[in-house]
Design a protein around this motif. Sequence first.
Motif, short mmCIF file in Angstrom:
data_model
loop_
_atom_site.label_atom_id
_atom_site.label_comp_id
_atom_site.label_asym_id
_atom_site.label_seq_id
_atom_site.Cartn_x
_atom_site.Cartn_y
_atom_site.Cartn_z
N VAL A 143 -5.71 2.82 -9.98
CA VAL A 143 -4.26 2.84 -9.99
C VAL A 143 -3.86 4.00 -9.04
CG1 VAL A 143 -2.12 3.44 -11.45
CG2 VAL A 143 -4.21 2.13 -12.41
N TYR A 144 -2.89 4.08 -8.05
CA TYR A 144 -2.61 5.05 -7.17
C TYR A 144 -0.89 5.14 -6.97
CZ TYR A 144 -3.76 0.81 -5.07
OH TYR A 144 -3.53 -0.74 -4.54
N GLY A 172 3.23 2.62 -4.89
CA GLY A 172 2.29 2.71 -5.72
C GLY A 172 1.66 1.33 -6.00
N GLY A 173 0.71 1.31 -6.48
CA GLY A 173 0.06 0.01 -6.76
C GLY A 173 -1.40 -0.05 -7.63
N SER A 174 -2.15 -0.95 -7.75
CA SER A 174 -3.39 -0.93 -8.57
C SER A 174 -4.21 -1.99 -7.93
CB SER A 174 -3.06 -1.40 -9.91
OG SER A 174 -2.41 -2.50 -10.21
N MET A 185 6.12 -0.88 -2.25
CA MET A 185 6.35 0.34 -1.17
C MET A 185 7.72 0.39 -1.10
SD MET A 185 5.16 0.98 2.80
CE MET A 185 3.31 0.66 2.56
N GLU A 186 8.44 1.48 -1.34
CA GLU A 186 10.07 1.73 -1.20
C GLU A 186 10.17 2.43 0.30
OE1 GLU A 186 11.37 4.12 -4.07
OE2 GLU A 186 11.61 2.43 -5.64
#
Length: 167
Positions: free
Chosen positions: A73-74, A89-91, A110-111
Motif C-alpha cells: 500500500v502506498y 495512492g494505491g495498492s 491519481m489526483e
Amino acid sequence: MVSNGSRSGYVTVRRLVASLLATAAIGLAAVGTADADSPRRSHVEVLELKVQNDQYEVLDLGTAGPSLGDLDVYSGASVKDGRNVGRGGGSCQVVQIHGAEITKQCVITMEVEGGSLTMQSLWTTGSGDPLDMAVTGGTGAYAAARGTVRFWDIGTPNERARAEIQR
C-alpha cells in the motif's frame, strides 16, 4: 444426440465465439468512425511526471514471506517541473507466485489538476520492465478518460510516469 457435458462445452465455445465476433465488430465500427474530420475525435493529453512516494507499507498476510494476498500500500505526490501537481495512492496485491516471479494486481488513483485518474494492471515484480497501466476512468475533466500510464524505476527516488490520456 449430444450429452449435457458436451452441450455445456459447446455453449461455452459458442459464447466465446459470439463475444469475440462482437468485440471485432465494435473494433471495426470504432475504426470506421475514427475519421480525421470527425468532430468526435478524442483529445490526447500527455503528462510527464516524477513520482515522490511518501508512505509505503507491505502487509505480509497469510504465511510468512511472499504468499497470495500479500499487499503493498502506498501514496505520494506527482511532480512536474519541480512543482507538486497532484497526489495519489494505491495498492498491489499478490495474485500469483511462480518461484521468484510474483504477479500483483495493482490499482492506483491519481489526483491531478482538473480531476482524478483511475488505473489498473497486472505487474510481475523483478522483471525490470516498465509497468504499463490501463486508465480505466476518472472524475472531473477525466470522467471519460482512457489511455495508458507507464511507470519506470518504481519504488526508487527516480520513479517517473508518462500518462497518455484520451478524453
